[in-house]
Structure formats: C-alpha cells, structure tokens
Write an enzyme that holds these catalytic residues in place. Structure first.
Site, mmCIF file in Angstrom:
data_model
loop_
_atom_site.group_PDB
_atom_site.id
_atom_site.type_symbol
_atom_site.label_atom_id
_atom_site.label_comp_id
_atom_site.label_asym_id
_atom_site.label_seq_id
_atom_site.Cartn_x
_atom_site.Cartn_y
_atom_site.Cartn_z
ATOM 1 C CB CYS A 1 33.252 44.634 5.557
ATOM 2 S SG CYS A 1 34.416 43.285 5.379
ATOM 3 C CD GLU B 1 -1.034 -0.296 3.749
ATOM 4 O OE1 GLU B 1 -2.160 -0.765 3.586
ATOM 5 O OE2 GLU B 1 -0.536 -0.080 4.859
ATOM 6 C CB CYS C 1 33.126 41.686 8.349
ATOM 7 S SG CYS C 1 31.936 41.020 7.169
ATOM 8 C CE1 TYR D 1 -0.547 3.378 9.654
ATOM 9 C CE2 TYR D 1 -1.067 4.902 7.879
ATOM 10 C CZ TYR D 1 -0.425 4.632 9.069
ATOM 11 O OH TYR D 1 0.327 5.592 9.675
ATOM 12 C CG ASP E 1 5.097 12.865 3.170
ATOM 13 O OD1 ASP E 1 5.407 12.646 4.360
ATOM 14 O OD2 ASP E 1 5.743 13.619 2.429
ATOM 15 C CE LYS F 1 7.169 5.576 5.411
ATOM 16 N NZ LYS F 1 6.860 6.889 5.906
ATOM 17 C CE LYS G 1 10.737 7.301 2.974
ATOM 18 N NZ LYS G 1 11.489 7.667 4.141
ATOM 19 C CB CYS H 1 34.021 40.913 2.315
ATOM 20 S SG CYS H 1 32.533 40.708 3.298
ATOM 21 C CB CYS I 1 35.207 38.131 4.852
ATOM 22 S SG CYS I 1 35.342 39.776 5.539
HETATM 23 S S1 IVH Z 1 2.211 1.093 9.203
HETATM 24 C C1 IVH Z 1 3.653 -1.050 12.684
HETATM 25 N N1 IVH Z 1 1.362 1.961 6.889
HETATM 26 O O1 IVH Z 1 5.092 5.917 8.195
HETATM 27 C C2 IVH Z 1 3.606 -0.248 11.459
HETATM 28 N N2 IVH Z 1 2.639 3.434 8.228
HETATM 29 O O2 IVH Z 1 7.859 5.522 8.826
HETATM 30 C C3 IVH Z 1 3.129 1.116 11.682
HETATM 31 N N3 IVH Z 1 2.944 5.650 7.270
HETATM 32 O O3 IVH Z 1 4.708 6.347 11.635
HETATM 33 C C4 IVH Z 1 2.989 1.943 10.513
HETATM 34 N N4 IVH Z 1 1.790 5.286 5.432
HETATM 35 O O4 IVH Z 1 3.090 7.580 10.086
HETATM 36 C C5 IVH Z 1 2.054 2.246 7.996
HETATM 37 N N5 IVH Z 1 0.511 2.612 4.844
HETATM 38 C C6 IVH Z 1 1.192 2.897 5.941
HETATM 39 C C7 IVH Z 1 1.783 4.149 6.149
HETATM 40 C C8 IVH Z 1 2.501 4.378 7.316
HETATM 41 C C9 IVH Z 1 2.479 6.165 6.126
HETATM 42 C C10 IVH Z 1 3.770 6.376 8.225
HETATM 43 C C11 IVH Z 1 3.343 6.279 9.664
HETATM 44 C C12 IVH Z 1 4.532 5.738 10.393
HETATM 45 C C13 IVH Z 1 5.637 6.074 9.463
HETATM 46 C C14 IVH Z 1 6.813 5.172 9.650
#
Ligand code: IVH
Length: 674
Positions: free
Chosen positions: A416, A119, A437, A230, A123, A121, A319, A413, A431
C-alpha cells in the site's frame, strides 16, 4: 457340480497357484521366471474366469491386487493390542543411557551386554495386518494407536503383502510394519503427475500416505508401494518366538518382506556402530529412512520392561540429525501479515532437504538478515529437521559474488506504500497503513475464517483474494452481506459450490465468544488469551469497556497485551465492524464468568492436561483450573509449569518427562482442586 463347472474350478485353482508362484519369484525373491507380458496374460485369464464365475472369487485371489470399486468411507478398526510409537534419542549419550536404564529396570549387571536388533527406521506409515487361519482379514492404519482406519482394500493391492499364509502360521497372527514408497517409484509417479498437470507429492512419505487414503483401491493399485514388517501384534500362540530376531525370521519364512538390513548387535557400542554404518549408506538406499530403531532382542525382557505412555521402554528410535543442503538465494522480499508485521522471506533455488523441497525460507526480521549477512545471489546452507520449519543457518562466504549488495529493507509497504515503522532494533517492522493496506485486509480475513476462528469452510486463500480484489468485501463483517449471485459470479464457482459457501458463512454466525475474539485478530491475542478473556468478561460489551488497568489484573495479561486490547476496541472502525457483525447475525451464548482467587496457587501457572480423566471431562478440568487463575494450553514446552497426566497419556507426558517438567496425576489434581 457339472463337468464344465468342475473344469473351470480346476483351471481357476491352477491359475491362481501359478500366479502366486510368479508373484513370489518376482517380488520376494527378485528372480522373475516369466516375462511381464506372459504374467499379464495369466492375470487376464484369471480375471475373465472370475468374471464368468463370480462365486469362485475369494478375497485372497491374486486378482484382488488390481483393486476394486470405491468404498463410501473408511471403517474404524479397534486394535486388539495398541499400536505404539517410539521414544526418540538423538545423541550417543541418549543411546548409552537407554541401555543403562534397561539394565537397571531389568535388574541386570551393567557388565552384561544386551543383544539388540538394530534396523532402519522407515519413513512411511505404520500398518497392522491381521491374519486369521492364514487369511488376511484386515489391514489397518495406526490412527491414534487404539483405533485405526480399515485400509484392507488398498493393502490387498500391494503385491508383496501375502494374502494367504502357509498352514504353519498360528491361527491368529497380527503382523505390523511400515508401508512406504521407494525413491524410484516416487520419482516416476511424480513425473507422471506433473506431466498430467497435477501437483507432485512433496516427499515419498506423503505420496505413500495419499495412496493409502484412497477409497478407490484401483488408484492405490497403480501406486508403487512397498512394505517391510517389523513387529508382532496379537497372536494365538504365546510361544511363537523367543527373540525379536526369531520373529523376523518367522515372518520371512511366511513370505513377509523383512528389511534385509536388520542386524543383531551387542550393547550400546554395537548399536552405535550400526548407526554410523547405516548413516553413511543412507543416501544410497532405495527408500527414505529417518533413523535407526534398536529393540531389545529377548521378548521376555521386552515384556518385563513394559511401556511408558505410548512407547515401549525396550525400544528406541535413534534419529538422524537435521539435514543440511546448499543452495542459492534468488531474491529477498517481504510479506505483510494481518497486523501489518513485515517479514522478510528468502526465495531460494528449490532444494530437497530433510524430505521436502524448500523454495521459501523466512528470514524473521531485519536483524536476522544482518546477523547472517545474507545477500541476494549468496550460496547458503539450509537446514531442516523433522517437522521443524526450514531455516538458513549460514552463508558460504567463499562463494559470494564480488558485486553482491547488502539487502535494503523497504521503508514503504510494498502493498500500500505506507511508511514502515521499525522498532526493537530492527526486530519489529510494521506497515502503518492499517485499514487501507490490502495485504493486511486479506490476511485478516483469512485469519477470521480459519478453522480455530469462525471456521468458515470453503473460503480458501484464492477466494479471499478474489473477494478483496473485486471489492466485494472490505471488512470481515462484509462476509455476512455476501449473496449467492455475487459468489456465483466469482471464477470457479457453480450453483452448488456457491450455495455451499453461502451456507457455511450462515452456519458460522452461531459461534462462541472465545472464537469470535480470536477471529477479530486483536494484536497479541491468540487462542489461549481469547479464551481467558471470554471466561473473565463473559460478554463482548464488558470486554470492550474494560480499560488496560482492569485487563492487567487478569493472570497472564501483561501491560503490552492489555494496551493492545484497549487500543483495538478504542478504534472507531473496529467498533463499527463489531457492531456490523452482530447486526448481520453473528451471535454467541454469554460465558459464565468465573471469579479468580488472587491467593490461588495456580495463579499464572501454565498447565497442560493430557490423556483421559475419570472423574470429570477435560473441558471441566480446564475450566476449574482457569477459574483458579491457571493458563491451560495444548502443548508442552519449556514454559509449561505442570502437566496433568491422565489415562493413556501419550507423547505429551513423554515430553514432560524429557523436559523435566513436573507432572501430576488426576488424584493429585483433585486433591489440589478441592
Ligand atoms: S517398531 C512397539 N520398527 O516409527 C514398537 N517402528 O515413531 C512399534 N517405524 O509408529 C514400532 N520403522 O510407524 C518400529 N523398524 C521400525 C520402524 C518403526 C519405522 C515407525 C512406526 C512407528 C513409528 C514410531
């Protein structure tokens, strides 16, 4: 109960149910059944009814979505189950290795393909939603993972967070997820802010964080926040789900928003396919994501795999690589630092990359400009990864204008007019103006008042600039001669703020030797060296008399640092400033000097302590290690020799593992100390 009361109660319940049904249709199903106007009318009726009958109002009333009067402060909430973070992976190999490691840990044949939930991640900000008997009782931030802040009042205003659950829900259910701000809402919010003359937020994540950090939930209510859940926290029913997938389906059935992009995939290949697919779609999503999360689907295996430091072994965040964008260089100029160091900076046509708008990028030094051959007007590639500072990685030579000119590094500089001295093959430019300065003076004062130095609250950059410009101060010691009237006369000050500043200057007089040393801004002396000097000499007089030969006997002080310290204190104007500081009331307690054993195995070793210790305070451990000649620093890097891993250690322990740095338990440390 009177008939009238009965009637209003019935009306109230009807209204609530109606509004809840419309909320569900609008927010969860995305299929509204009435117009916004009609909806507002219903809500208005509910609010009026509640105003007439305050005893009717319950915390899960839809009216609570509009926010309530401000709180005085955020309460702390201790998480029943710690809120973890995730280990990171970056390459395909990292993901294959993660999958193989799990096979080994769970004692499974490598031919067996594991099921994972993949899924996005998200932000945003992690949040815990606690429900008891189907009612939302609190919402908390992650905080340090153990204790977070109570943000219930704000989370209630997010329309897709269920305030009450169906009766099928377990009596206790803690659901975790991410609160974020979708792109469209972020754009509209920033446009509105800018139109009102306020500063815009740098990115959607900061906007979401700022919105949740409000004490006044009526502000939060107006912010376009969203949530996807999640993960599971505490739960009363141990058999609630057998798999991660089932968890998500259960959450959805209870009315929680779940990211629709999650997918059940097979093995590391399945994970990587999903990653590639989503990396291509990332740009078109309505919200910011910074990677993919893979979670082992079977919950019993999750439990078997367990945790390392603050992250589960059964999950990985893959990432996305650093983002790169193209833009043009409008100008190149230099900044003068507090020690006179001259740093070139490229002023760019603002570009949104890696989640922030970048308009200035350091070019480090003259040699770097030559290496990349950057010229004004060039089209360049800017890269930004995670929290790393943005950088220019290349020039697009195809777009270079024929008449482009090579940048000429200033020989004087800009502040100054003194000569610029260049050494180290164009790496170091300084400088030579020293005390005359103005730029050096301003930067030096900003450093002196900063948090880790004298920690003078309320003395921001603009105020320092004004104090220097109006010639109210010409050395750091002059800060301690400022009076109330002088501050009050500065632009933007009123009686109260002027008094506050005078008070915090007064408070800073009581300090520590290490802070004072750091604050003086001796070239080459950072926080760690300042601390070492304080511990080795105990008082400033002693240090001022030390010659460079003696200084060099200290672990980790080489000839360059020793020379710089000697030179600094040999300078008469520096001596005068130090004397004035003391004359004007700056004081500290002498530090107990600990002699260093030249045979010690810790001599010159760089050590990091992380997590809690049981037999002594961390400060105590630090002192003992320093007395044995170790340099104790705060962050793990390639240069770290040993990481002492205490109780509930977090990301530093993880980083040590990743970098292959040796670690030591408290027991092992004690043995070596004794
Ligand atoms: S699971 C035990 N799922 O990423 C696992 N975290 O780097 C707990 N985050 O603190 C997190 N999307 O704020 C999980 N699909 C996702 C996520 C997610 C974003 C964030 C979350 C966590 C941080 C860790």
């Amino acid at each position: 109960m009177s008939d009238a009361k009965n009637a209003s109660l019935r009306l109230y319940q009807q209204l609530r149910e109606q509004i809840q049904a419309h909320n569900h249709a609008y927010y969860t199903k995305d299929q509204p059944t009435i117009s916004d106007y009609e909806y507002d009318q219903l809500m208005q009726q509910l609010i009026e009814l509640e105003a007439q009958n305050p005893d009717l109002v319950s915390p899960d009333s839809p009216s609570q979505r509009v926010g309530s009067a401000p709180l005085d402060e955020f309460k702390q909430i201790r998480h029943q189950v710690p809120m973890l973070s995730l280990s990171n992976g970056f390459s395909d190999e990292d993901i294959v290795e993660f999958d193989q490691r799990l096979h080994r840990q769970l004692d499974q044949d490598s031919a067996v393909e594991f099921d994972y939930i993949a899924e996005p991640k998200l932000d945003g900000l992690a949040v815990s939603l606690m429900y008891e008997n189907g009612r939302l009782v609190y919402a908390a931030t992650r905080g340090d993972g153990k204790t977070g802040e109570d943000i219930t009042h704000n989370v209630r205003t997010i329309s897709t967070v269920p305030l009450a659950l169906a009766s099928s829900a377990p009596s206790q259910l803690e659901v975790r997820g991410e609160i974020f701000m979708p792109h469209a809402g972020f754009k509209a919010l920033n446009e509105a802010h800018i139109a009102q003359g306020k500063k815009g937020f740098v990115n959607p994540r900061n906007a979401a964080a700022g919105s949740l950090r409000q004490l006044d939930s009526r502000i939060t209510a107006k912010r376009p926040l969203a949530i996807f859940v999640y993960a599971l926290g505490a739960i009363s029913d141990p058999d609630y789900a057998q798999t991660q997938e089932q968890l998500l389906l259960n959450f959805k059935a209870l009315g929680f928003p779940v990211c629709p992009l999650y997918k059940l995939v097979k093995g590391s290949e399945g994970c990587l396919d999903y990653y590639r697919g989503l990396a291509n779609k990332r740009e078109h999503l309505d919200y910011e994501i910074d990677g993919i999360v893979y979670k082992l689907n079977r919950l019993d295996w999750q439990a078997d795999a367990g945790f390392i430091a603050k992250a589960p072994r059964w999950a990985l965040a893959h990432k996305f690589p650093a983002q790169e964008k193209s833009t043009t260089v409008n100008e190149i100029n230099v900044q003068v630092g507090r020690t006179g160091a001259i740093t070139p900076v490229a002023r760019l046509e603002p570009v949104f990359v890696g989640g922030v708008t970048v308009s200035n990028v350091t070019l480090h030094n003259q040699a770097e400009i030559q290496r990349l051959d950057i010229r004004v007007g060039d089209t360049v590639i800017v890269r930004r990864a995670g929290d790393v500072i943005p950088q220019i990685v290349a020039v697009n030579l195809e777009k270079r204008l024929p008449k482009s000119l090579v940048y000429e590094f200033p020989s004087h500089c800009p502040e100054c007019g003194s000569d610029v001295l260049v050494s180290g093959e164009g790496i170091i430019a300084r400088c030579s103006g020293g005390l005359i300065c103005g730029a050096q003076l301003r930067q030096g004062i900003k450093h002196f008042v900063s948090r880790k130095a004298m920690d003078i609250d309320g003395l921001g950059d603009k105020i320092v600039d004004a104090l220097v410009h109006q010639e109210l101060i010409s050395t750091v010691a002059d800060l301690y001669a400022l009076n109330f009237e002088q501050v009050l006369d500065l632009e933007g000050f009123a009686e109260k703020s002027a008094q506050n500043l005078i008070d915090s200057i007064e408070q800073s007089k009581e300090t520590e030797l290490a802070r004072l040393l750091y604050a003086l801004g001796i070239p080459q002396v950072g926080e760690t060296t300042a601390e070492q000097l304080a511990n080795s000499y105990g008082k400033l007089d002693k240090l001022m008399q030390a010659d460079k030969e003696h200084l060099e006997t200290l672990p980790d002080i080489g000839p360059v640092v020793a020379e710089s310290i000697e030179q600094f204190f040999a300078d008469q104007s520096n001596q005068k400033v130090v004397k004035q500081l003391f004359d004007r009331g700056v004081h500290y307690d002498d530090v107990e000097v600990v002699a260093v054993d030249q045979e010690s195995p810790w001599l010159g070793k760089t050590v990091v302590i992380t997590g809690g210790l049981d037999t002594m305070a961390r400060a105590e451990a630090k002192k003992r290690l320093q007395s044995l000649g170790a340099k104790v620093t705060g962050s793990v890097s390639k240069n770290t020799d040993v990481v002492i891993v205490g109780r509930d250690a977090g990301s530093k322990a993880l980083k040590a593992e990743q970098l292959g740095i040796s670690t030591m338990s408290e027991a092992e440390l004690l043995e070596l100390l004794n």
